[in-house]
Write a protein that holds these residues in place. Sequence first.
Motif, PDB file in Angstrom:
ATOM      1  N   THR A 179       0.829  -1.205   0.000  1.00  0.00           N
ATOM      2  CA  THR A 179       0.000   0.000   0.000  1.00  0.00           C
ATOM      3  C   THR A 179       0.860   1.250   0.000  1.00  0.00           C
ATOM      4  OG1 THR A 179      -0.083   0.173   2.421  1.00  0.00           O
ATOM      5  CG2 THR A 179      -1.750  -1.198   1.373  1.00  0.00           C
ATOM      6  N   ASP A 180       0.281   2.323  -0.485  1.00  0.00           N
ATOM      7  CA  ASP A 180       0.740   3.666  -0.179  1.00  0.00           C
ATOM      8  C   ASP A 180      -0.494   4.450   0.259  1.00  0.00           C
ATOM      9  OD1 ASP A 180      -0.583   4.458  -2.524  1.00  0.00           O
ATOM     10  OD2 ASP A 180       1.271   4.634  -3.689  1.00  0.00           O
ATOM     11  N   GLN A 181      -0.405   5.749   0.312  1.00  0.00           N
ATOM     12  CA  GLN A 181      -1.514   6.528   0.842  1.00  0.00           C
ATOM     13  C   GLN A 181      -2.755   6.468  -0.040  1.00  0.00           C
ATOM     14  OE1 GLN A 181      -1.583  11.097   1.777  1.00  0.00           O
ATOM     15  NE2 GLN A 181      -0.465  10.034   3.416  1.00  0.00           N
ATOM     16  N   LYS A 182      -2.577   6.220  -1.332  1.00  0.00           N
ATOM     17  CA  LYS A 182      -3.702   6.292  -2.259  1.00  0.00           C
ATOM     18  C   LYS A 182      -4.154   4.946  -2.805  1.00  0.00           C
ATOM     19  CE  LYS A 182      -2.761  11.009  -3.851  1.00  0.00           C
ATOM     20  NZ  LYS A 182      -2.532  11.872  -5.044  1.00  0.00           N
ATOM     21  N   ASN A 183      -3.278   3.927  -2.809  1.00  0.00           N
ATOM     22  CA  ASN A 183      -3.594   2.696  -3.532  1.00  0.00           C
ATOM     23  C   ASN A 183      -3.234   1.440  -2.745  1.00  0.00           C
ATOM     24  OD1 ASN A 183      -4.406   3.818  -6.221  1.00  0.00           O
ATOM     25  ND2 ASN A 183      -2.289   4.551  -6.230  1.00  0.00           N
ATOM     26  N   PHE A 184      -3.951   0.348  -3.083  1.00  0.00           N
ATOM     27  CA  PHE A 184      -3.493  -1.006  -2.826  1.00  0.00           C
ATOM     28  C   PHE A 184      -2.816  -1.498  -4.108  1.00  0.00           C
ATOM     29  CE2 PHE A 184      -7.215  -0.727   0.013  1.00  0.00           C
ATOM     30  CZ  PHE A 184      -6.641  -1.120   1.217  1.00  0.00           C
ATOM     31  N   TYR A 185      -1.667  -2.131  -3.977  1.00  0.00           N
ATOM     32  CA  TYR A 185      -0.970  -2.707  -5.123  1.00  0.00           C
ATOM     33  C   TYR A 185      -1.031  -4.225  -4.975  1.00  0.00           C
ATOM     34  CZ  TYR A 185       0.582   2.061  -5.729  1.00  0.00           C
ATOM     35  OH  TYR A 185       0.611   3.431  -5.903  1.00  0.00           O
ATOM     36  N   TYR A 186      -1.748  -4.832  -5.885  1.00  0.00           N
ATOM     37  CA  TYR A 186      -2.090  -6.247  -5.766  1.00  0.00           C
ATOM     38  C   TYR A 186      -1.323  -7.060  -6.801  1.00  0.00           C
ATOM     39  CZ  TYR A 186      -4.969 -10.499  -5.828  1.00  0.00           C
ATOM     40  OH  TYR A 186      -5.404 -11.796  -5.789  1.00  0.00           O
ATOM     41  N   LYS A 187      -0.748  -8.185  -6.361  1.00  0.00           N
ATOM     42  CA  LYS A 187      -0.099  -9.108  -7.289  1.00  0.00           C
ATOM     43  C   LYS A 187      -0.351 -10.527  -6.807  1.00  0.00           C
ATOM     44  CE  LYS A 187       4.275 -10.242  -9.589  1.00  0.00           C
ATOM     45  NZ  LYS A 187       5.713  -9.903  -9.727  1.00  0.00           N
ATOM     46  N   TYR A 188      -0.814 -11.350  -7.738  1.00  0.00           N
ATOM     47  CA  TYR A 188      -1.044 -12.761  -7.407  1.00  0.00           C
ATOM     48  C   TYR A 188      -0.580 -13.620  -8.569  1.00  0.00           C
ATOM     49  CZ  TYR A 188      -3.129 -17.106  -5.926  1.00  0.00           C
ATOM     50  OH  TYR A 188      -3.295 -18.412  -5.536  1.00  0.00           O
ATOM     51  N   THR A 189       0.174 -14.670  -8.265  1.00  0.00           N
ATOM     52  CA  THR A 189       0.651 -15.618  -9.272  1.00  0.00           C
ATOM     53  C   THR A 189       0.220 -17.020  -8.876  1.00  0.00           C
ATOM     54  OG1 THR A 189       2.573 -14.272  -9.841  1.00  0.00           O
ATOM     55  CG2 THR A 189       2.659 -16.600 -10.433  1.00  0.00           C
ATOM     56  N   ARG A 190      -0.409 -17.709  -9.811  1.00  0.00           N
ATOM     57  CA  ARG A 190      -0.807 -19.106  -9.632  1.00  0.00           C
ATOM     58  C   ARG A 190       0.082 -19.975 -10.520  1.00  0.00           C
ATOM     59  NH1 ARG A 190      -6.460 -18.994 -10.975  1.00  0.00           N
ATOM     60  NH2 ARG A 190      -6.828 -18.213  -8.878  1.00  0.00           N
ATOM     61  N   GLU A 191       0.606 -21.068  -9.958  1.00  0.00           N
ATOM     62  CA  GLU A 191       1.523 -21.940 -10.696  1.00  0.00           C
ATOM     63  C   GLU A 191       1.097 -23.397 -10.552  1.00  0.00           C
ATOM     64  OE1 GLU A 191       5.695 -19.435 -10.051  1.00  0.00           O
ATOM     65  OE2 GLU A 191       5.225 -21.163  -8.760  1.00  0.00           O
ATOM     66  N   LEU A 192       1.416 -24.183 -11.591  1.00  0.00           N
ATOM     67  CA  LEU A 192       1.228 -25.628 -11.548  1.00  0.00           C
ATOM     68  C   LEU A 192       2.495 -26.300 -12.047  1.00  0.00           C
ATOM     69  CD1 LEU A 192      -0.339 -28.295 -11.330  1.00  0.00           C
ATOM     70  CD2 LEU A 192      -1.319 -27.814 -13.605  1.00  0.00           C
ATOM     71  N   LEU A 193       3.010 -27.232 -11.259  1.00  0.00           N
ATOM     72  CA  LEU A 193       4.194 -27.995 -11.626  1.00  0.00           C
ATOM     73  C   LEU A 193       3.847 -29.481 -11.667  1.00  0.00           C
ATOM     74  CD1 LEU A 193       5.149 -25.492  -9.609  1.00  0.00           C
ATOM     75  CD2 LEU A 193       7.400 -26.457 -10.109  1.00  0.00           C
ATOM     76  N   LYS A 194       4.409 -30.188 -12.644  1.00  0.00           N
ATOM     77  CA  LYS A 194       4.302 -31.639 -12.730  1.00  0.00           C
ATOM     78  C   LYS A 194       5.700 -32.218 -12.656  1.00  0.00           C
ATOM     79  CE  LYS A 194       2.960 -35.481 -15.733  1.00  0.00           C
ATOM     80  NZ  LYS A 194       2.470 -35.887 -17.069  1.00  0.00           N
ATOM     81  N   ASP A 195       5.938 -33.035 -11.652  1.00  0.00           N
ATOM     82  CA  ASP A 195       7.262 -33.654 -11.454  1.00  0.00           C
ATOM     83  C   ASP A 195       8.365 -32.600 -11.517  1.00  0.00           C
ATOM     84  OD1 ASP A 195       5.976 -36.110 -11.263  1.00  0.00           O
ATOM     85  OD2 ASP A 195       6.147 -36.475 -13.414  1.00  0.00           O
ATOM     86  N   SER A 196       8.138 -31.485 -10.803  1.00  0.00           N
ATOM     87  CA  SER A 196       9.101 -30.379 -10.650  1.00  0.00           C
ATOM     88  C   SER A 196       9.248 -29.506 -11.883  1.00  0.00           C
ATOM     89  CB  SER A 196      10.478 -30.899 -10.222  1.00  0.00           C
ATOM     90  OG  SER A 196      10.400 -31.619  -9.009  1.00  0.00           O
ATOM     91  N   GLN A 197       8.502 -29.791 -12.961  1.00  0.00           N
ATOM     92  CA  GLN A 197       8.571 -28.967 -14.162  1.00  0.00           C
ATOM     93  C   GLN A 197       7.335 -28.066 -14.239  1.00  0.00           C
ATOM     94  OE1 GLN A 197      11.316 -29.017 -16.280  1.00  0.00           O
ATOM     95  NE2 GLN A 197      12.107 -30.352 -14.640  1.00  0.00           N
ATOM     96  N   LEU A 198       7.558 -26.767 -14.515  1.00  0.00           N
ATOM     97  CA  LEU A 198       6.459 -25.824 -14.585  1.00  0.00           C
ATOM     98  C   LEU A 198       5.568 -26.142 -15.786  1.00  0.00           C
ATOM     99  CD1 LEU A 198       5.251 -23.226 -13.307  1.00  0.00           C
ATOM    100  CD2 LEU A 198       6.618 -21.919 -14.958  1.00  0.00           C
ATOM    101  N   VAL A 199       4.280 -26.331 -15.532  1.00  0.00           N
ATOM    102  CA  VAL A 199       3.306 -26.636 -16.567  1.00  0.00           C
ATOM    103  C   VAL A 199       2.517 -25.395 -16.957  1.00  0.00           C
ATOM    104  CG1 VAL A 199       1.216 -27.969 -17.099  1.00  0.00           C
ATOM    105  CG2 VAL A 199       3.094 -29.028 -15.837  1.00  0.00           C
ATOM    106  N   LYS A 200       2.160 -24.590 -15.958  1.00  0.00           N
ATOM    107  CA  LYS A 200       1.267 -23.466 -16.240  1.00  0.00           C
ATOM    108  C   LYS A 200       1.495 -22.392 -15.184  1.00  0.00           C
ATOM    109  CE  LYS A 200      -3.598 -22.954 -17.700  1.00  0.00           C
ATOM    110  NZ  LYS A 200      -3.272 -22.737 -19.124  1.00  0.00           N
TER     111      LYS A 200
END
Length: 525
Positions: free
Chosen positions: A491-512
Amino acid sequence: MRHPPVLTGILLVHATAELFHDDVHYIDGIAHIDEFELNMDMAEGWTGAPDYTLDEKVLGPRFDTPPWSLLYLKHQRDGPFWRERVRPLSEITIPSFLIGGLQDGYRDNVPDMLMQAKGQVRAIVGPWNHTFPHDADFGPQIEWRNQAVRWFDHWLKGRDTGVEQDPRLVIYVQHWHPPDPNQKEVPGEWRREDMWPPKDTKPSALFLQPNHTLSDSIVKRETHKLKYVPSIGVEAGFWWGELLSDPRPVDAFCLVYDSAPLQEEVAILGRPHALLRVSATAPLADWFARLSDVAPDGSVTQITGAGINGAQRESMTEPRDLEPGKVYPLDIQMHLTSWVFPKGHRIRVAISNALWPMMLPTPYAMTTSLELGGNEGSRLVLPIVPVHGQTAPPFSPAQPSDERTDIKNEGFPFPGEWTMERDEIRHKATVHWKGKDTYEFPWGNEEDYEYLTYQADDVHPETCSVGGEAESIFKLNGRTLIWRGHLLVTTDQKNFYYKYTRELLKDSQLVKSKTWEEAIPRDHQ
């Protein structure tokens, strides 16, 4: 509420119709982030057991669904988003069986329904958190399912099971216990009430005195000032529930008022009010009132409390800035409770402008004022009842549930574990929270981990942050799938700064992987 013709009875366990005020997204109308956001934002990207398919036709629409926490953060005031699915409780005319917990954040729905619903209402309120009464983390545990069967047999099958002669409310009156989050049994007694508020309730006002005491005497006017410290509050809980440690570290940065040692036991049952006259040097401020029991050895057990967003003092749908220096009356209605103060103990009310990390801090450095004295001076109003009420019918002992032998579960994320760090030189504070659980299923194992880091700056209250990590590991036949969620709100005085990351891994390899990132204007939060 909508009167479907085939619906003849309902049972509600830890329910609410006040989605903006009592749910976990905004508590008391104030922005809140906890482990639930981590869990729900990641889990909506899962595919279903037992296959956990990676077919894009199934996975894609779920994985790419925007996180709910982003949606909630865009609706920072009450209104159509929160209300369009809700009608007045007075429109509920069908028989309703309610179960609530005095350590649960959703407990106020019970008195609301008792006072407003037009149909038959029966309620049981115990000392529990957000759980079923037969397997509560702390007791007394009771069997409720036989009561539910009696209820539904009567209203769905037309059998006379005697439920219409049952008490409208059976509630557990808590007796004093030391502050201990590991308490296994809350002392107290069950009592019945056939109307709400209880017919023998006597509201009792205790005025906040210039010498920081509480008494029923009215004194001359005086002003108490309080410097806003954004980082206080963790010892008072992560929501208005759960058993707590001693909250004196929070009280140290509050305006605190204690009664004289009580000459006899005093019992309360209902929703205490803190009627305050306040002002602030900033255009936005929150106020919190907490009720506690002070034992002769100085230990403090928090009983209940509540907050109010100063901008919502007149309307939660149309918040307005405070005029710096102007005095406003506030009515902070605390959440439902019961308690018996022992002889020799003191009644305490503590007033603050922060309760972090339960509530995100307001963004202005400031000093607030509390006006004392006169007939309308700041005061605490307690719902006093006789120490012993009408005895309730006994409950059956809790019975074990039938369990599948091929499914096992250990742990539960909430309340989890937390630690507090303070950088006294830089005036910064950090709270670390973590929770976990594990499952064994016929098709494999699941391990869930959640972490939250809250940061606050007492010199720059506008710059708080909440960072979260969630991970669910599915060890399946011949493969391992890992879903991860990464949440960051700054946050600052005027805004919320939002970040979200969703991940999927199969057998340690990034799929999505998919990321949402957005600046959201603060709307009186």
